[in-house]
Design a protein around this motif. Structure first.
Motif, PDB file in Angstrom:
ATOM      1  N   LYS A  74     -15.921  48.730 -76.284  1.00 49.67           N
ATOM      2  CA  LYS A  74     -16.942  49.479 -77.035  1.00 49.67           C
ATOM      3  C   LYS A  74     -17.304  48.743 -78.319  1.00 49.67           C
ATOM      4  CE  LYS A  74     -15.723  54.291 -76.100  1.00 49.67           C
ATOM      5  NZ  LYS A  74     -15.472  55.549 -76.834  1.00 49.67           N
TER       6      LYS A  74
ATOM      7  N   ALA B 155     -20.931  47.161 -79.298  1.00 55.59           N
ATOM      8  CA  ALA B 155     -21.677  47.579 -80.497  1.00 55.59           C
ATOM      9  C   ALA B 155     -22.321  46.367 -81.159  1.00 55.59           C
ATOM     10  CB  ALA B 155     -20.741  48.291 -81.477  1.00 55.59           C
TER      11      ALA B 155
ATOM     12  N   ASP C 236     -25.906  47.631 -82.443  1.00 60.34           N
ATOM     13  CA  ASP C 236     -25.802  49.038 -82.819  1.00 60.34           C
ATOM     14  C   ASP C 236     -25.425  49.174 -84.300  1.00 60.34           C
ATOM     15  OD1 ASP C 236     -25.583  51.719 -82.927  1.00 60.34           O
ATOM     16  OD2 ASP C 236     -24.033  51.915 -81.381  1.00 60.34           O
TER      17      ASP C 236
ATOM     18  N   GLY D  79     -24.172  52.614 -85.225  1.00 61.38           N
ATOM     19  CA  GLY D  79     -22.977  53.049 -84.498  1.00 61.38           C
ATOM     20  C   GLY D  79     -21.722  52.248 -84.816  1.00 61.38           C
ATOM     21  N   ALA D  80     -21.890  51.025 -85.302  1.00 60.61           N
ATOM     22  CA  ALA D  80     -20.736  50.125 -85.471  1.00 60.61           C
ATOM     23  C   ALA D  80     -19.694  50.685 -86.439  1.00 60.61           C
ATOM     24  CB  ALA D  80     -21.209  48.741 -85.921  1.00 60.61           C
TER      25      ALA D  80
ATOM     26  N   LEU E   2     -17.834  53.708 -85.037  1.00 52.82           N
ATOM     27  CA  LEU E   2     -16.983  53.268 -83.933  1.00 52.82           C
ATOM     28  C   LEU E   2     -15.700  52.606 -84.445  1.00 52.82           C
ATOM     29  CD1 LEU E   2     -16.852  53.145 -80.863  1.00 52.82           C
ATOM     30  CD2 LEU E   2     -17.961  50.906 -80.967  1.00 52.82           C
TER      31      LEU E   2
ATOM     32  N   ALA F 236     -24.925  44.654 -87.655  1.00 50.04           N
ATOM     33  CA  ALA F 236     -23.917  45.548 -87.057  1.00 50.04           C
ATOM     34  C   ALA F 236     -22.518  45.087 -87.448  1.00 50.04           C
ATOM     35  CB  ALA F 236     -24.080  45.577 -85.534  1.00 50.04           C
TER      36      ALA F 236
END
Ligand code: HCB
Length: 214
Positions: free
Chosen positions: A8, A12, A17, A20-21, A24, A70
């Motif tokens: 994942k 990312a 992302d 999102g990074a 996460l 990211a």
């Protein structure tokens, strides 16, 4: 499991992302992964993939820049944690810089972070640093347990590393400092040719090599 989380984290970066990074990375920390695992087995794998795709002309500069962002978002969560981990006693001072003409700073930052986490006091001179500034900084710290770590990501900027070695000799500073250069184009034979001490493939190895050199 861990591998799922590594995948994942890798994705990312690969999928750019930016929003999102960070979350996460927090999720991975909450799941018990160490910052080292997150960087080495997750994020860096993603950056390597995006680099390879760029070289194969499968992705273009805008995508690379988004992956870099990211990565930055992820490291913003990890940097303070790694800074906290620093041992009280410094194992040495490391002057860290990116060669003049070169603004690639992702690997540079990773190495700086790892060295800091392994007990070095890191002086981060940033990117596009002229060699005379580097030499001045080395001179200012003469007499300390001292390490110089330079990064160059382009074959052009890499040539500046040879000049660093020449200037260190000329200024009588060569014996005062251990020198480790890195970046994708840097090879063992280049290190030999210019008379530096070492190179390293990645940030984790850079920390080990640096500790050995001290
Ligand atoms: Co850039 N770029 N780029 N780029 N870029 C490269 C480096 C090329 C190889 C891509 C290619 O064309 N094949 C290429 C250089 C060609 C060459 O000279 N051989 C290149 C070029 C040409 C350029 C521009 C001129 C733009 C263009 O293509 N027209 C321009 C240059 C601007 C400038 O510097 N003056 C440019 C711009 C960019 C960005 C801005 C889009 C972005 C940088 C974002 C940033 O850093 N903030 C970027 C990126 C991301 C890359 C690639 C895709 C990835 C680099 C990277 O971050 N790798 C790269 C292709 C590649 O390298 N495969 C491409 C991931 C990190 C983690 O690895 O190798 O940097 P790393 O560091 C490792 C390792 O080397 C070691 O540990 C690190 C951590 O694991 N290490 C050390 C590093 N330093 C060390 C020091 C030590 O003492 C010890 C170990």
């Amino acid at each position: 499991g861990k591998q799922e989380m590594y995948d994942k984290l890798r994705d990312a970066i690969v999928n750019q992302d930016i929003n999102g990074a960070g979350p996460l990375v927090q999720e991975a920390l909450d799941a018990g992964l160490t910052p080292f695992e997150i960087i080495n087995d997750g994020l860096s794998v993603g950056m390597k993939i995006i680099g390879d795709r760029f070289e194969a002309a499968e992705v273009y500069l805008p995508q690379i820049m988004m992956s870099a962002k990211a990565m930055k978002a992820a490291m913003e969560i990890l940097d303070p944690i790694l800074a906290e981990d620093e041992t009280a006693e410094s194992v040495g001072t490391c002057i860290k810089f990116v060669q003049e003409g070169d603004i690639h700073d992702i690997g540079h930052r990773l190495v700086a972070t790892m060295l800091g986490a392994n007990g070095f006091t890191v002086i981060d001179m940033g990117v596009d640093v002229p060699n005379d500034k580097v030499i001045e900084e080395v001179a200012a710290h003469k007499g300390e347990k001292l390490m110089l770590s330079g990064s160059a990501l382009m074959t052009t900027s890499m040539l500046g590393q040879k000049d660093v070695m020449r200037l260190l000799e000329e200024e009588g500073l060569r014996d005062s400092v251990k020198v480790m250069f890195g970046g994708a184009p840097v090879t063992d034979s280049w290190i030999k040719e210019i008379g530096a001490d070492a190179t390293a493939e990645n940030a984790a190895e850079a920390a080990n090599v640096a500790l050995e050199l001290m």
